[in-house]
Design a protein around this motif. Structure first.
Motif, PDB file in Angstrom:
ATOM      1  N   GLN A  29       0.876  -1.329  -0.277  1.00 40.01           N
ATOM      2  CA  GLN A  29      -0.023  -0.371  -0.404  1.00 40.01           C
ATOM      3  C   GLN A  29       0.891   1.163   0.089  1.00 40.01           C
ATOM      4  O   GLN A  29       2.266   1.232   0.681  1.00 40.01           O
ATOM      5  CB  GLN A  29      -1.291   0.005   1.110  1.00 40.01           C
ATOM      6  N   LYS A  31       0.817   5.366   0.322  1.00 44.86           N
ATOM      7  CA  LYS A  31      -0.379   6.638   0.200  1.00 44.86           C
ATOM      8  C   LYS A  31       0.557   7.705  -0.084  1.00 44.86           C
ATOM      9  O   LYS A  31       1.280   8.115  -0.017  1.00 44.86           O
ATOM     10  CB  LYS A  31      -0.148   7.099   1.867  1.00 44.86           C
ATOM     11  N   ILE A  42     -10.596  15.930  -8.165  1.00 43.88           N
ATOM     12  CA  ILE A  42      -9.431  14.772  -8.186  1.00 43.88           C
ATOM     13  C   ILE A  42     -10.899  12.917  -7.828  1.00 43.88           C
ATOM     14  O   ILE A  42     -11.092  13.613  -6.697  1.00 43.88           O
ATOM     15  CB  ILE A  42      -8.044  14.708  -7.238  1.00 43.88           C
ATOM     16  N   TYR A  43     -10.492  12.342  -8.718  1.00 38.07           N
ATOM     17  CA  TYR A  43     -11.736  11.425  -8.044  1.00 38.07           C
ATOM     18  C   TYR A  43      -9.964   9.561  -7.956  1.00 38.07           C
ATOM     19  O   TYR A  43      -9.541   9.642  -8.484  1.00 38.07           O
ATOM     20  CB  TYR A  43     -12.408  10.949  -8.507  1.00 38.07           C
ATOM     21  N   ARG A  44     -11.313   8.722  -6.930  1.00 35.76           N
ATOM     22  CA  ARG A  44     -10.388   7.774  -7.153  1.00 35.76           C
ATOM     23  C   ARG A  44     -10.980   7.454  -8.674  1.00 35.76           C
ATOM     24  O   ARG A  44     -12.129   7.290  -8.699  1.00 35.76           O
ATOM     25  CB  ARG A  44     -10.878   6.781  -5.830  1.00 35.76           C
ATOM     26  N   LYS A  45     -10.580   6.068  -8.918  1.00 32.85           N
ATOM     27  CA  LYS A  45     -10.821   6.084 -10.340  1.00 32.85           C
ATOM     28  C   LYS A  45     -12.637   5.102 -10.622  1.00 32.85           C
ATOM     29  O   LYS A  45     -12.771   5.380 -11.053  1.00 32.85           O
ATOM     30  CB  LYS A  45      -9.790   4.865 -11.022  1.00 32.85           C
ATOM     31  N   GLU A  46     -12.475   4.183  -9.214  1.00 32.60           N
ATOM     32  CA  GLU A  46     -13.396   3.046  -9.600  1.00 32.60           C
ATOM     33  C   GLU A  46     -14.897   4.454  -8.819  1.00 32.60           C
ATOM     34  O   GLU A  46     -15.679   4.151  -8.939  1.00 32.60           O
ATOM     35  CB  GLU A  46     -13.494   2.673  -7.952  1.00 32.60           C
ATOM     36  N   VAL A  47     -14.483   5.699  -8.368  1.00 35.13           N
ATOM     37  CA  VAL A  47     -15.763   7.189  -8.123  1.00 35.13           C
ATOM     38  C   VAL A  47     -15.787   7.505  -9.504  1.00 35.13           C
ATOM     39  O   VAL A  47     -17.101   7.200 -10.200  1.00 35.13           O
ATOM     40  CB  VAL A  47     -15.503   8.208  -7.541  1.00 35.13           C
ATOM     41  N   TYR A  48     -14.485   7.901 -10.393  1.00 36.36           N
ATOM     42  CA  TYR A  48     -14.636   8.329 -11.157  1.00 36.36           C
ATOM     43  C   TYR A  48     -15.893   7.494 -12.408  1.00 36.36           C
ATOM     44  O   TYR A  48     -17.101   8.004 -13.059  1.00 36.36           O
ATOM     45  CB  TYR A  48     -13.537   8.437 -11.767  1.00 36.36           C
TER      46      TYR A  48
END
Length: 72
Positions: A29, A31, A42-48
């Motif tokens: 992991q 950070k 700015i988004y995490r890909k799964e949210v985007y």
């Protein structure tokens, strides 16, 4: 795709105004910290991906409603 190696506390700059810094590494992991202008989303890909899918579904429903009204 550009692949880079970075160590803790090292950073990279994108487009002169976005800085991505490696804050911590624990096992597999990583950070990261992102500094960017407020107008840059700015988004995490799964949210985007989820937002894009919902937007597409919304447009499809709106298009169908508009077509139904046109045909009636």
């Amino acid at each position: 795709m550009l692949a880079l190696s970075r160590k803790k506390n090292e950073a990279l700059i994108i487009n002169n105004n976005i800085e991505i810094t490696i804050l911590e590494i624990k096992g597999e992991q990583v950070k990261i910290g992102i500094t960017a202008p407020k107008e840059v989303p700015i988004y995490r890909k799964e949210v985007y991906v989820q937002i894009q899918e919902e937007n597409k579904a919304s447009v499809d429903v709106e298009s169908m409603d508009a077509l139904k009204k046109f045909l009636v």
